[in-house]
Enzyme design. Structure first.
Site, mmCIF file in Angstrom:
data_model
loop_
_atom_site.group_PDB
_atom_site.id
_atom_site.type_symbol
_atom_site.label_atom_id
_atom_site.label_comp_id
_atom_site.label_asym_id
_atom_site.label_seq_id
_atom_site.Cartn_x
_atom_site.Cartn_y
_atom_site.Cartn_z
ATOM 1 N N SER A 186 -7.740 20.141 27.660
ATOM 2 C CA SER A 186 -6.872 20.652 26.592
ATOM 3 C C SER A 186 -7.401 20.425 25.183
ATOM 4 C CB SER A 186 -5.492 20.028 26.729
ATOM 5 O OG SER A 186 -5.579 18.639 26.537
ATOM 6 N N HIS A 214 -2.871 23.063 32.131
ATOM 7 C CA HIS A 214 -3.192 24.035 31.085
ATOM 8 C C HIS A 214 -3.748 25.343 31.676
ATOM 9 C CE1 HIS A 214 -2.371 21.659 27.471
ATOM 10 N NE2 HIS A 214 -2.696 20.635 28.224
ATOM 11 N N LYS A 245 4.792 23.429 30.708
ATOM 12 C CA LYS A 245 3.950 24.134 29.739
ATOM 13 C C LYS A 245 4.181 25.644 29.911
ATOM 14 C CE LYS A 245 0.949 20.268 28.835
ATOM 15 N NZ LYS A 245 0.198 19.279 29.601
HETATM 16 C C1 LIG Z 1 0.540 17.850 29.970
HETATM 17 C C2 LIG Z 1 -0.322 17.368 31.065
HETATM 18 C C3 LIG Z 1 0.177 16.516 32.061
HETATM 19 C C4 LIG Z 1 1.576 15.969 32.010
HETATM 20 O O1 LIG Z 1 2.523 16.953 32.262
HETATM 21 P P1 LIG Z 1 4.066 16.569 32.267
HETATM 22 O O2 LIG Z 1 4.680 17.493 33.253
HETATM 23 O O3 LIG Z 1 4.556 16.788 30.869
HETATM 24 O O4 LIG Z 1 4.173 15.147 32.669
HETATM 25 C C5 LIG Z 1 -0.660 16.178 33.109
HETATM 26 N N1 LIG Z 1 -1.939 16.613 33.161
HETATM 27 C C6 LIG Z 1 -2.451 17.410 32.201
HETATM 28 C C7 LIG Z 1 -3.865 17.872 32.314
HETATM 29 C C8 LIG Z 1 -1.670 17.800 31.121
HETATM 30 O O5 LIG Z 1 -2.194 18.567 30.172
#
Ligand SMILES: *Cc1c(COP(=O)(O)O)cnc(C)c1O
Length: 401
Positions: A186, A214, A245
């Protein structure tokens, strides 16, 4: 309350964070999440820093689907899944996610952080090896720490180093080996080379795991994820991801893979066994999101159009970006104070974005990170690009200046 030194010690550490410029303030938004948000002081800002890739977070249809599930299934379950916390909507979502990802079965968690935190310890022990990309997400790092398997780390996206670590784990006589990587990183928008990773896994008899936080919903021709983008659907052993997301943006996570893996996790994974079930309205809204993006690639296509447009135009103005195709666009400013000044100036110009500098990114790699969304209109992107040009000129950082 009798140990004053504890509290003054914490205060001193917080003060240091502030004076080092590492303190993270929270921006307070008074509206729904979206391409535009209203800040607490009533200003409207164009939002360029949400993980709202498909624009579904504040979307009316998603909210209505959540409301319908709220009405039908109620607010919550007051239970973990295995006692009395499983509703038809949870089973339906697990099945739909499996179909979407091209796997056998899926298990839901309250967050992807929990999915990653609870995936390693039930499946691997001291006889095994976890071979992890150096830039993997914090939740993978924590999950690996909770497991007794031997840890091998390879330089970010470096296939030669990955092979070296595979050789080392093989020579150490490890029973099972698993290669673990974010599908997309990210900070840089780097896409993992899953075709090469799968080939190396086959060569060394290793398993593979990707974290699709992502990527799920918009990477690949039909939005299945990085495995679709790289042409390796059906060749990844374990897929974790978030519902927080692109896939709606509320919260929730999942692990997907072979049925033996998922069944083991249901029996042994601690964040699943000892934490409350996902709220049914989130499960219901997620089902509606999957249905919508399975029927049409419209949102995904708009996201990629916006991304291509922004990447082309920002370079034309005279900024340096990390090359790529992902909607994460790191606009490189290199110098930390300039990145801070730049983000602050963009805020004054009505654009919300975030600056990153050491230690979040390597020294000398300070940047602002732009994240495109399907919800952005061309007009909004043009406004943002104009603000970039103005702030860039003011700070004297454009290439052709
Ligand atoms: C945002 C993210 C997470 C965490 O996701 P949540 O559902 O908010 O706990 C885990 N791994 C990656 C690669 C992320 O970008």
């Amino acid at each position: 309350m009798s140990d004053g030194a504890f509290y003054s010690g914490l205060q001193a550490k917080l003060d240091t964070l502030r004076s080092d410029g590492l303190f993270k303030p929270e921006r307070v938004i008074a509206s729904r999440q979206g391409a535009e948000v209203v800040s607490q002081d009533g200003r409207t800002l164009i939002n360029m820093c949400a993980n709202n890739y498909l624009g579904l977070s504040g979307d009316e249809q998603t909210s209505q689907a959540a409301a319908a599930a709220l009405e039908k299934y109620g607010y919550g379950l007051s239970s973990v899944r295995f006692i009395c916390g499983t509703q038809t909507v949870h089973k339906e979502l697990e099945q739909k996610l499996s179909e979407f990802l091209g796997t056998e079965d899926t298990i839901l968690y309250a967050a992807a952080f929990d999915a990653n935190g609870g995936v390693f310890e039930p499946l691997f022990d001291e006889n095994d090896a976890i071979i992890s990309d150096a830039l993997n997400h914090a939740s993978i790092i924590d999950g690996v720490r909770l497991c007794k398997a031997a840890r091998y780390r390879y330089a970010n996206n470096d296939m030669a180093d990955l092979e070296k670590q595979l050789v080392a784990a093989t020579e150490a006589g490890k029973r099972h080996k698993i290669i673990v990587t974010d599908g997309v990183f990210s900070m840089d928008g780097t896409i993992a080379q899953l075709d090469k990773i799968v080939a190396l896994a086959e060569k060394y008899g290793a398993l593979t795991m990707i974290d699709e936080s992502h990527a799920s919903g918009f990477m690949g021709k039909t939005g299945r994820g990085t495995h679709e983008h790289c042409g390796v659907i059906g060749k990844i052993d374990i897929i974790t991801g978030t519902l927080g997301k692109a896939l709606g943006g509320a919260m929730g996570g999942f692990t997907s893979g072979r049925k033996e893996v998922i069944e083991t996790l249901r029996q042994k994974s601690r964040p699943y066994l000892f934490s409350n079930t996902l709220a049914p309205m989130i499960a219901g809204a997620s089902l509606s999101v999957l249905d919508r993006i399975s029927k049409s690639t419209e949102l995904r296509d708009r996201l990629h159009e916006n991304t291509a447009y922004f990447r082309k135009e920002i370079e034309r103005i005279g900024f340096t970006i990390k090359p790529g195709t992902h909607p994460v666009v790191p606009v490189m400013l290199f110098d930390a104070p300039i990145a801070q000044k730049f983000a602050a100036r963009m805020f004054e110009l009505g654009v919300l974005l975030s600056g990153f500098f050491y230690p979040v990114v390597p020294m000398g790699q300070a940047r602002v990170r732009v994240q495109l969304s399907a919800a952005h209109t061309r007009e909004q992107l043009d406004t943002v690009l104009k603000a970039f040009e103005q702030a860039g000129k003011e700070l004297g950082i454009l290439k052709n200046q």
